[in-house]
Design an enzyme around this catalytic site. Structure first.
Site, short mmCIF file in Angstrom:
data_model
loop_
_atom_site.label_atom_id
_atom_site.label_comp_id
_atom_site.label_asym_id
_atom_site.label_seq_id
_atom_site.Cartn_x
_atom_site.Cartn_y
_atom_site.Cartn_z
N ASN A 9 -7.92 0.00 -17.77
CA ASN A 9 -6.58 0.06 -18.35
C ASN A 9 -6.17 -1.36 -18.71
OD1 ASN A 9 -3.90 0.44 -19.02
ND2 ASN A 9 -3.21 0.83 -16.94
N LYS A 11 -3.60 -2.33 -20.17
CA LYS A 11 -2.14 -2.51 -20.19
C LYS A 11 -1.73 -3.24 -21.49
CE LYS A 11 -1.87 -2.16 -15.22
NZ LYS A 11 -1.15 -2.52 -13.99
N HIS A 94 1.55 6.85 -15.59
CA HIS A 94 1.30 5.60 -14.87
C HIS A 94 2.59 5.15 -14.20
CE1 HIS A 94 0.30 1.38 -14.10
NE2 HIS A 94 -0.96 1.73 -14.23
N GLU A 96 4.03 2.46 -14.02
CA GLU A 96 4.88 1.61 -14.86
C GLU A 96 5.69 2.44 -15.84
OE1 GLU A 96 1.61 -1.96 -14.42
OE2 GLU A 96 1.77 -0.87 -16.31
N GLU A 165 -2.84 5.93 -7.48
CA GLU A 165 -2.52 4.50 -7.62
C GLU A 165 -1.30 4.19 -6.77
OE1 GLU A 165 -1.23 3.44 -11.56
OE2 GLU A 165 0.39 4.88 -11.37
N GLY A 171 -1.26 -4.63 -9.14
CA GLY A 171 -0.91 -5.98 -9.58
C GLY A 171 -0.36 -6.86 -8.50
N SER A 209 -5.69 -1.77 -7.66
CA SER A 209 -6.34 -3.08 -7.55
C SER A 209 -7.79 -3.00 -7.09
CB SER A 209 -5.54 -4.01 -6.62
OG SER A 209 -4.27 -4.30 -7.16
#
Length: 249
Positions: A9, A11, A94, A96, A165, A171, A209
């Site tokens: 991904n 991003k 996701h 985010e 996740e 991150g 991660s």
């Protein structure tokens, strides 16, 4: 036993020059791998990466799609558009998107439905925040998120992929231990098994991660079928090392 799946991904990263070098290196390094591999790239780069990966084993993925088929939805990208670029996978839900764009469980489920209707495999992201984990709510949160997708997609649920996740491990440099990740993956596997007799077809990826250093230990767990890779997917050597670990698992 099914092949592991490693999906990068990117991003909101990339450039025409950097993409060229990265994808060429990954394609060259896939020759000896024994797992499935994909890169989920920003929409403006779909055409470039489609050409770069042509004829290779690297699949093309997108990072999101619209819940609408077409119409007056400025800035949105439809499943039909993605299909025209040869997109095989699309990330939906996701953390985010849930956090910064207010995406609900029901919206994520609908996006998964739209993707499936167009022959694209949705990688459905699930995960808890640190506060939810510390409150002992991890299992309840991920089961609620997956239940919405199962309810909306019914018998088609065996065609999705799932990515666990943990939000607190994205991150941040923190990673769930292999045992922590396996515990949640086992819960998701059981939930899928209750929903479809073909649950073994579903890849359940770890997406918090995973990197070159910890990939082997995570991928050795019985219910971890691959990884959704963030930062490490932007470095060809690291991404290929994770792919190598998945091939050996």
């Amino acid at each position: 036993m099914k092949q592991k799946l490693i999906a990068g991904n990117w991003k909101m990263n990339g450039s025409i020059e950097a993409n060229d070098a990265l994808v060429r290196a990954v394609v060259a390094g896939l020759a000896e791998s024994r797992c499935l591999a994909a890169v989920c790239v920003p929409a403006p780069y779909l055409a470039q990466v489609q050409v770069l990966r042509h004829g290779s084993r690297l699949e093309l993925g997108a990072q999101d799609l619209s819940a609408h088929e077409q119409g007056a939805y400025t800035g949105e990208v439809s499943a039909a558009m993605l299909k025209e670029f040869g997109v095989r996978y699309v990330i939906v839900g996701h953390s985010e998107r849930r956090q910064y764009h207010g995406e609900t469980d029901d919206l994520v489920a609908e996006k998964a439905r739209i993707a499936l209707a167009h022959g694209i495999t949705p990688i459905v992201c699930l995960g808890e925040t640190m506060a939810e984990r510390e409150a002992g709510q991890t299992e309840a949160v991920v089961k609620r998120q997956l239940a919405a997708v199962i309810h909306t997609n019914g018998h088609c649920i065996s065609e999705i992929a799932v990515a666990y996740e943990p939000v607190w491990a994205i991150g941040t440099g923190k990673t769930a231990t292999p045992e922590q990740a396996q515990q949640v993956h086992a819960v998701l596997r059981a939930q899928l098994h209750a929903a479809t007799p073909q649950s073994d077809r579903v890849h359940i990826l770890y997406g918090g991660s995973m990197n070159a250093a910890n990939a082997r230990s995570l991928l050795s767990q019985p219910d971890i079928d691959g990884g959704l890779i963030g930062g490490a997917s932007l470095k060809s050597a690291d991404f290929l090392q994770i792919i190598s670990a998945a091939s050996a698992a």
